[in-house]
Write an enzyme that holds these catalytic residues in place. Structure first.
Site, PDB file in Angstrom:
ATOM      1  N   GLU A 170      -9.796   3.160  -5.052  1.00 54.82           N
ATOM      2  CA  GLU A 170      -9.357   4.500  -4.655  1.00 54.82           C
ATOM      3  C   GLU A 170      -8.160   4.986  -5.477  1.00 54.82           C
ATOM      4  OE1 GLU A 170     -10.752   4.434  -0.005  1.00 54.82           O
ATOM      5  OE2 GLU A 170      -8.836   3.520  -0.476  1.00 54.82           O
TER       6      GLU A 170
ATOM      7  N   ASP B  39       0.860  -1.190   0.000  1.00 52.28           N
ATOM      8  CA  ASP B  39       0.000   0.000   0.000  1.00 52.28           C
ATOM      9  C   ASP B  39       0.890   1.232   0.000  1.00 52.28           C
ATOM     10  OD1 ASP B  39      -2.300   1.782   0.401  1.00 52.28           O
ATOM     11  OD2 ASP B  39      -3.346  -0.057   0.955  1.00 52.28           O
TER      12      ASP B  39
ATOM     13  N   HIS C 113      -2.716   3.428  -4.518  1.00 47.93           N
ATOM     14  CA  HIS C 113      -2.148   2.745  -3.338  1.00 47.93           C
ATOM     15  C   HIS C 113      -0.734   2.229  -3.620  1.00 47.93           C
ATOM     16  CE1 HIS C 113      -5.698   2.817  -0.694  1.00 47.93           C
ATOM     17  NE2 HIS C 113      -6.403   2.723  -1.816  1.00 47.93           N
TER      18      HIS C 113
HETATM   19  C1  ACM Z   1     -10.958  -0.251   0.302  1.00 48.40           C
HETATM   20  O1  ACM Z   1     -11.436  -0.208   1.423  1.00 48.40           O
HETATM   21  N1  ACM Z   1     -10.308   0.789  -0.192  1.00 48.40           N
HETATM   22  C2  ACM Z   1     -11.109  -1.433  -0.537  1.00 48.40           C
END
Ligand code: ACM
Length: 521
Positions: free
Chosen positions: A312, A177, A248
């Protein structure tokens, strides 16, 4: 009345207790066909610390393991178990069914059987019972985020064992991440050398201005991950790796900024929580990087599903990047935002070529080829839309499965992910939509523990239990009653306690247990 210890979680499909009991003692032997030897070995491993029972094999042992492919009604994972005063017979069509049956045997024993050290003076009795047990859902998952806070491998294995006790069968390991990269990739050593360490961590939710000043780091070795896969498989669990992209990716871009959108820019491993604007670039070398990373991931993780995130992903950098804009135009895309689906489609195609199933978070589900399996996490409606589009879907709906959310609205709850309350009842009630009359299939459900606010096992235990028990009960049985679950849970927590699990409140009015002051690992 059955003895309280017969309170099984998850609830079996069919269970009938009978009078009498069978006692395991130092003379008990196991009758084990060759193909069932790994299941018998697991039973010995699990029972040895507390009971000291040797349980050797013998051709006429009263504890019989049966593997018979003609028991086809039991499927891949189901099992039958008969306990009578003279014998225990555990049968399955497939070895995985025996592994689940063993967990039921463990739960039928006194809770002391789960303790890590010898328990002298306990009689190892099981109540007589007839069980036929087949899971409702094929995917009963648990996500552990080892990127935000690295967890030592001993803890990851401990969660594998706790999953197995609850007949959960997919561990999604969130390995990368913005805040940390935890899997070594031989061709790109800086991913863990640089990307595995951040200078400090934000204190409080996204947007906070407070930082702890404490570096955080950690990465697994390839060998540890390979051994984890085998350890989990021996317990009926598949490890699904997640390499989150094209968002991410800040930790990777701190290590290799050339795969980002702005050449020459230097980035740190992110110390904030929240959604980061930094995303992978869409120039050809960035795809080469992703393919190399994924090829090593495929070498280590044999799971059919490989998760590539997809959630995201702000597209502001692509909109500002001449390279990304010209790529979008050259590919005939309407705008740079459409690069997101295009990117995932390309990477998914690479996985498909290698015989794997690309798997992603479905923020909207839009723009992804139907061969993607989706974890729908935001809106319950997304699950239905994804099914209509023909995707296989796992429901990870945040208001019922995000165990990093607070479990009550009480002010003394520890810092959780802002997003609302996910109480025990909401988790237990969570049922994915019906998939009849749509082209897609519901594979199952998954609980997530994101670890921004959970540095170590002490806190993760608190978040995961007992809510993971509720998810397991629903995912395996399909329609267990809430009062029935509550009654069984009251007994089941003695098992959790024997295993040293620091579980959270069973009831919204129970006091919140004190957690020991834990060090982020
Ligand atoms: C997430 O909670 N961004 C999958």
């Amino acid at each position: 009345m059955p003895a309280p210890r017969s309170a099984l979680i998850p609830l079996p499909t069919r269970v009938a207790f009978r009078p009498g009991h069978f006692t395991l003692d130092a003379t008990t032997t196991l009758r084990v066909p060759h193909a069932a030897a790994p299941a018998a070995a697991l039973l010995r491993t699990l029972l040895a610390p507390a009971t000291g029972l040797p349980l050797p094999a013998s051709p006429d042992g009263p504890f019989v393991f049966t593997l018979d492919p003609r028991l086809s009604g039991l499927g891949e994972e189901g099992y039958g178990l008969t306990v009578s005063p003279e014998a225990i017979v555990l049968r399955a069509a497939h070895p995985t069914g025996l592994l689940h049956g063993i967990q039921t045997v463990r739960q039928l024993l006194p809770p002391e059987a789960l303790a890590p050290e010898p328990q002298p003076g306990v009689t190892w009795q099981l109540p007589c019972v007839e069980i036929t047990d087949v899971p409702r859902h094929a995917w009963r998952g648990f996500l552990l985020d080892v990127a935000r806070h690295f967890q030592p491998m001993s803890q990851v294995r401990r969660y594998v064992d706790l999953m197995a006790l609850h007949k959960l069968n997919v561990l999604q390991l969130h390995l990368t991440d913005d805040q940390g990269w935890r899997m070594p990739i031989a061709a790109y050593p800086r991913l863990t050398e640089v990307g595995g360490r951040r200078a400090e961590s934000m204190v409080g939710p996204a947007g906070s201005r407070v930082f702890d000043g404490v570096p955080h780091e950690g990465a697994y070795t390839r060998r540890e991950l390979t051994e984890l896969v085998a350890y989990a498989a021996a317990r009926g669990i598949t490890v699904v790796p997640e390499i989150d992209m094209p968002g991410h990716m800040r930790a990777a871009l701190a290590a290799y900024p050339e795969f980002g959108n702005f050449p020459g820019r230097r980035l740190d491993v992110w110390t904030h929580w929240g959604v980061c604007e930094t995303v992978l670039g869409v120039q050809e070398p960035a795809f080469g990087f992703v393919r190399t990373v994924l090829d090593e991931v495929l070498d280590v993780f044999p799971s059919p599903h490989v998760h590539i995130g997809g959630d995201e992903c702000p597209t502001t950098e692509w909109a500002a990047s001449p390279v990304a804009r010209s790529r979008a135009a050259a590919e005939g895309l309407a705008d740079t935002a459409a690069l997101h689906g295009w990117f995932l489609g390309r990477v998914g195609g690479h996985l498909i070529e290698r015989g794997r199933i690309p798997t992603a978070w479905a923020e909207t589900g839009e723009g992804l080829p139907a061969r993607f399996t989706l974890l729908t996490w935001r809106d319950p409606e997304h699950t239905r839309i994804a099914l209509k589009r023909g995707h296989d879907v796992i429901s990870a709906q945040h208001q019922a499965t995000y165990l990093d959310y607070a479990q009550s609205a009480r002010p003394e709850e520890p810092q959780g992910q802002p997003g609302g309350v996910v109480d025990l009842r909401a988790v237990h009630a969570h049922t994915p939509p019906d998939d009849t009359d749509v082209p897609g299939r519901v594979l199952g459900v998954q609980a997530q523990v994101w670890t921004e606010f959970a540095p170590g096992a002490d806190h993760i235990d608190y978040l995961a239990f007992p809510r993971l028990c509720a998810l397991a009960d629903r995912a395996w049985h399909g329609s267990p009653s809430w009062p029935g679950f509550r009654g069984r849970l009251a007994t089941h927590v003695a098992r959790l306690a024997a295993l040293g699990v620091r579980y959270g409140p069973l009831d919204p009015h129970d006091p919140i247990p004190q957690r020991s002051g834990e060090e982020p690992s």
